[in-house]
Design an enzyme around this catalytic site. Structure first.
Site, mmCIF file in Angstrom:
data_model
loop_
_atom_site.group_PDB
_atom_site.id
_atom_site.type_symbol
_atom_site.label_atom_id
_atom_site.label_comp_id
_atom_site.label_asym_id
_atom_site.label_seq_id
_atom_site.Cartn_x
_atom_site.Cartn_y
_atom_site.Cartn_z
ATOM 1 C CD1 TRP A 290 -2.961 1.487 0.854
ATOM 2 C CD2 TRP A 290 -1.355 2.458 2.075
ATOM 3 N NE1 TRP A 290 -3.394 2.758 1.179
ATOM 4 C CE2 TRP A 290 -2.428 3.381 1.926
ATOM 5 C CE3 TRP A 290 -0.239 2.845 2.807
ATOM 6 C CZ2 TRP A 290 -2.395 4.648 2.494
ATOM 7 C CZ3 TRP A 290 -0.220 4.110 3.369
ATOM 8 C CH2 TRP A 290 -1.282 5.001 3.212
ATOM 9 C CG HIS A 291 3.389 2.413 3.253
ATOM 10 N ND1 HIS A 291 2.775 1.430 3.982
ATOM 11 C CD2 HIS A 291 3.391 3.522 4.038
ATOM 12 C CE1 HIS A 291 2.427 1.925 5.166
ATOM 13 N NE2 HIS A 291 2.774 3.188 5.223
ATOM 14 N N GLY A 292 3.734 1.746 -1.390
ATOM 15 C CA GLY A 292 4.406 2.040 -2.647
ATOM 16 C C GLY A 292 4.496 0.825 -3.536
#
Length: 511
Positions: free
Chosen positions: A325-327
């Protein structure tokens, strides 16, 4: 439009607040409409072409929520569940296209060697946050938790400018009732003073602390650098402090901005580097995302209800997806996997020695466990910060001493014969960290602030700055609307404004 910009601080914010409270005296619906329109303008300042995407997402999810509620009210729970599943899939497909299409195509190309390409896709700002916020809404409606379906309030709930770009991830039940309260539309001296105080502290964290220490982290994590042990550890700690002050600053600013308008946001950041174990860390870092992953992913996978082994599998899946989700990159997946392993080991350890032992531990033991936790978090941050696995390996190698120890150049020359002996045994006069002569002092000051000083919520605890915050103690240093604090905040704000210069986005904007 950045919170740390003159356009926002001197233009957008005062104009929106003044007009809102003037309209609020006459018509609350018109005032809420003004805030929603201002929030869409705030989003469109970046690129107006993506406003229809945001509005379309809001219309689709609100319509889906109304449909789900209707079927559920008619006793057709299965049909409501199917609609919810389709709506969630549509949200994830939209997020997947914009955020992960390049990653998936590149990964498939590497595996197949087919030289596939895809057109450049611009990631819309805040898409991860407003998508997760609306997925939570859909699930809550299907569970009967979200009851109010007022479109104007829903539009404001999703697009609310203090949280729109980088969170926190909101729950429908937390926010919707506040937009219906009459007192929200009336100016309050307490709300304005508390909100401006939090905003000013957050701005200071971002502009003065995070942006200053970023130079050291950037130097160590640059491509082609082979950092020595001191450089690697110093640069990693510098990044840990940069992201701490950057995200803590954003969270303070978001909560403060919202509080000016009489609306409380949930607490999203609570001194995570004071955590005494990795579970405690995730209860303090990005708290609303952790809550989302727990409530809508980990528990949906079965949580700890299907045996110990399945619990660890669920933890690992949750954290791997949390990392992704972060990248869209393997470094983020590895970061998530490392934290999944950390959490699994901690829960396994707790299950063997019994819960509550940490709470009863001595101060010395808590200090050691806190230091171990911080060190573990530092190692994981290497993958989070590195732009490639190659850079991550180089920094980790440096942390292990494989590139030498490294000291400031003057140290060996001053040491004379001792310096010659150290140089012959792997201690080199090479330290990118020392390019900025104030780096060491800045890192020491940052650690002192993080570990020794109270956080913003603790300072303003008596005024309940955020939803869900319960102070463990009352501070003698607590904020009050006194001359001493007015001067302190004014100085912090003045210093921050004087240092606003180059374009400096918040780190979580890229997620």
């Amino acid at each position: 439009m950045l919170f740390n910009s003159f356009e926002f601080i001197l233009g957008f914010l005062p104009a929106v607040a003044v007009v809102f409270f003037l309209i609020g005296r006459v018509n609350r619906t018109a005032a809420a409409t003004w805030l929603a329109a201002a929030s869409l303008f705030f989003y469109g300042w970046w690129d107006p072409r993506y406003v229809p995407l945001l509005v379309g997402s809001v219309l689709f999810n609100f319509g889906s929520g109304v449909w789900i509620a209707r079927y559920r009210r008619d006793g057709q729970a299965a049909a409501a569940g199917r609609i919810c599943a389709v709506a969630i899939a549509a949200n994830l497909a939209l997020l997947g296209y914009f955020k992960y299409a390049h990653f998936f195509v590149a990964t498939a190309d590497d595996l197949a060697g087919a030289h596939w390409t895809i057109a450049n896709i611009v990631l819309p700002l805040g898409i991860s946050f407003f998508t997760f916020t609306q997925i939570a809404f859909l699930v809550d409606v299907s569970r009967g938790i979200a009851a109010e379906l007022n479109f104007l309030h829903y539009l404001l709930f999703v697009t609310w400018f203090p949280h729109l770009i980088a969170g926190p991830v909101l729950h429908h039940k937390e926010m919707m009732p506040q937009f219906a309260l009459a007192e929200t539309y009336r100016p309050s001296a307490e709300n304005v003073s508390v909100g401006l105080t939090m905003f000013s502290i957050g701005l200071f964290k971002k502009v003065v602390l995070a942006d200053s220490i970023a130079r050291t982290a950037n130097a160590v994590f640059a491509a082609g650098v082979h950092p020595t042990m001191i450089d690697a550890w110093g640069g990693t700690i510098a990044y840990a402090l940069q992201i701490y002050f950057d995200f803590s600053g954003y969270s303070d600013m978001a909560i403060g901005l919202s509080r000016i308008f009489g609306v409380k946001l949930p607490l999203n950041f609570n001194s995570p580097y004071k955590a005494v174990n990795i579970t405690d860390f995730w209860r303090r870092w990005h708290m609303t995302l952790s809550r989302f992953l727990r409530d809508y992913l980990y528990i949906s996978l079965g949580g700890n209800r299907r045996g110990e082994f399945r619990r660890y599998v669920n933890l690992m899946i949750t954290m791997l997806l949390g990392g992704l989700w972060h990248g869209a990159g393997w470094t983020f997946v590895v970061w998530g996997g490392i934290h999944g392993a950390y959490l699994s080991v901690h829960h396994l350890f707790e299950s063997r020695i019994g819960r509550g032992s940490q709470a009863a531990a001595s101060a010395a033991r808590r200090f050691v466990s806190g230091l171990v936790t911080f060190t573990a978090v530092l190692v994981a941050w290497v993958f989070f910060r590195a732009t490639s696995m190659t850079i991550a390996r180089e920094v980790l190698a440096g942390m292990g001493g494989l590139h030498g120890i490294g000291v400031p150049p003057r140290m060996l020359s001053v040491a004379g014969a001792a310096g010659s002996w150290l140089a012959a045994h792997g201690v080199t006069a090479n330290a990118h960290l020392i390019v900025d002569r104030g780096a060491g002092l800045l890192i020491a000051a940052g650690l002192a602030i993080v570990w020794l000083l109270p956080n913003t919520q603790e300072l303003l605890a008596a005024h309940e700055p955020a939803i869900g915050y319960k102070p463990a103690r009352t501070l003698r240093l607590a904020w009050s609307p006194s001359l001493r604090w007015v001067v302190t905040i004014a100085v912090m704000l003045g210093v921050s404004l004087s240092m606003i210069g180059a374009h400096s986005e918040f780190l979580y904007f890229q997620f």
